[in-house]
Design an enzyme around this catalytic site. Structure first.
Site, short mmCIF file in Angstrom:
data_model
loop_
_atom_site.label_atom_id
_atom_site.label_comp_id
_atom_site.label_asym_id
_atom_site.label_seq_id
_atom_site.Cartn_x
_atom_site.Cartn_y
_atom_site.Cartn_z
N SER A 1 4.36 0.50 8.77
CA SER A 1 3.77 1.74 8.94
C SER A 1 2.49 1.43 10.01
CB SER A 1 3.16 2.23 7.67
OG SER A 1 2.27 1.13 7.04
N ALA B 1 8.39 3.12 5.31
CA ALA B 1 10.14 2.36 4.96
C ALA B 1 10.89 3.22 3.99
CB ALA B 1 9.65 1.11 4.21
N CYS C 1 6.04 -9.96 -4.43
CA CYS C 1 4.75 -10.87 -4.54
C CYS C 1 3.62 -10.47 -5.52
CB CYS C 1 3.89 -10.85 -3.08
SG CYS C 1 3.16 -9.55 -2.50
#
Length: 388
Positions: free
Chosen positions: A244, A271, A331
């Site tokens: 982005s 995305a 993560c």
């Protein structure tokens, strides 16, 4: 610091179970001095060792030494840092950037140190640790022979410790950009301004894996500076890198040129929306990487984070060609391994595809995950294959 901290039976049990943190509520006797190292006792006056003391933090004590007679001096820091650095011996053969100290994972709570070629970037994440800045810097200089040490002390955690958030040079000089070589792939790290300490070193071995299985038409979502895309491009025919941020994609293009790669296309887009559009157009990809930012940065955000992870993974699964590979990662610390796998199972069911698990991935050697300290582990990854 000569005063003692006294901890409750609950706190003692936590230390005995292998976790170094004692929370404020389990400190029954607070030392009166400033932040630093304090000796710790239980309610029966038994010596437990030494801990880093942070008077303003919810995590009041961090265990660093179980021997109450051991002096916490420059010699102690030199030995602990040397041991941590030596555990990374051999990594420099294939890479010139990796973590030298992983905080609690290396029994040096709240201390992070990453190597970028001839320079080091550190983070001192607690008030107790900050009081030993001089000893830490001197030990790092002696052990590594570094040309410069930069402190990226700009993390929000520092505020909760009552510490200033700052980026400051501790020693020598550190360049604004450093050329990194990682398993034959080059990219530029930005120690002063980049994410974390300058780059995402924790996905190094997963990038190598992805490069080894890449083929055909490949897609790298949330590409940032193109680290996964670079490895994909070594074996894939064509790679599309989605992010982005136009600025991030500009850096990705610069990194591609470092490697003389001209088979990467850069797309500035959301995305989620882009994947939906590709599905409607009937596109298929032989290799896909999903390495999004943390969707669940707090426990309160976990439910919405899981929905986001499931959605993007389901869309990627639908775009896989038969026999195609998807490497997907999270993560988010709060998204446990179990929840991560449950999310992937749900995404696979809703995708209508027959998806096989080909491998589960975690953190590399230089980011040790201690079983009794869940906070040391946060990377979850899975290599998946579309069977139909």
């Amino acid at each position: 610091m000569g005063e003692f901290a006294v901890v409750s039976a609950k706190g003692v049990k936590r230390w005995q179970a292998g976790h170094p943190w004692i929370f404020r509520s389990d400190v029954s006797g607070r030392p009166g001095g400033d932040a630093g190292a304090v000796r710790v006792r239980d309610n029966r006056n038994k010596d437990l060792g030494w801990a880093l003391w942070s008077p303003r933090s919810e995590i009041s004590l961090r265990l660093i030494e179980r021997n109450p007679d051991q002096a916490i001096d420059v010699g102690w820091w030199h030995t602990k840092i040397k041991n941590s650095v030596e555990r990374r011996t051999g990594l420099e053969i294939d890479c010139n950037a990796f973590r030298l100290i992983h905080g609690e994972g290396d029994a040096l709570p709240s201390l992070v140190c990453d190597r970028y070629d001839r320079w080091l970037v550190v983070q001192l994440m607690s008030a107790g640790l900050e009081s030993f800045r001089g000893e830490i810097v001197e030990s790092l200089k002696q052990v590594t022979g570094t040309e410069g040490i930069l402190a990226r002390n700009d993390a929000a955690l520092r505020s909760r410790e009552g510490l200033a958030r700052e980026t400051v040079l501790f020693y020598g000089d550190v360049p604004k950009e450093v050329e990194i070589v990682e398993h034959g792939v080059k990219y530029l790290a930005a120690p002063w301004t980049g994410q974390k300490t300058g780059a995402f070193l924790d996905q190094r071995e997963n990038r190598r894996l992805v490069g080894s299985v890449a083929r055909g038409k490949a897609l790298d979502c949330f590409s940032y500076h193109g680290s996964f895309a670079l490895h994909l491009a070594k074996n894939a025919e064509r790679v599309t890198a989605i992010d982005s941020s136009a600025r991030a994609l500009d850096r990705a293009g610069q990194n591609a040129r470092l490697n003389s790669l001209d088979n990467i296309d850069y797309v500035e887009a959301d995305a989620f929306d882009w994947l939906t559009e590709r599905e409607k157009s009937g596109d298929r990809f032989d290799t896909i990487v999903l390495d999004p930012p943390a969707f669940a940065k707090t426990r309160a955000a976990l439910a919405s984070g899981i929905r986001g992870y499931k959605d993007v993974n389901m869309r990627a699964m639908k775009l896989l060609a038969r026999g195609g590979y998807l490497f997907t990662a999270s993560c988010s610390f709060h998204l446990t391994r179990q929840l991560f796998m449950e999310m992937l199972e749900s995404a696979a069911a809703d995708s209508g595809r027959r998806i096989a698990l080909r491998g589960f991935r975690g953190q590399p050697l230089d980011h040790p995950e201690i079983l009794t300290i869940p906070e040391t582990g946060y990377i979850k990854g899975a290599l998946l294959e579309a069977m139909d």
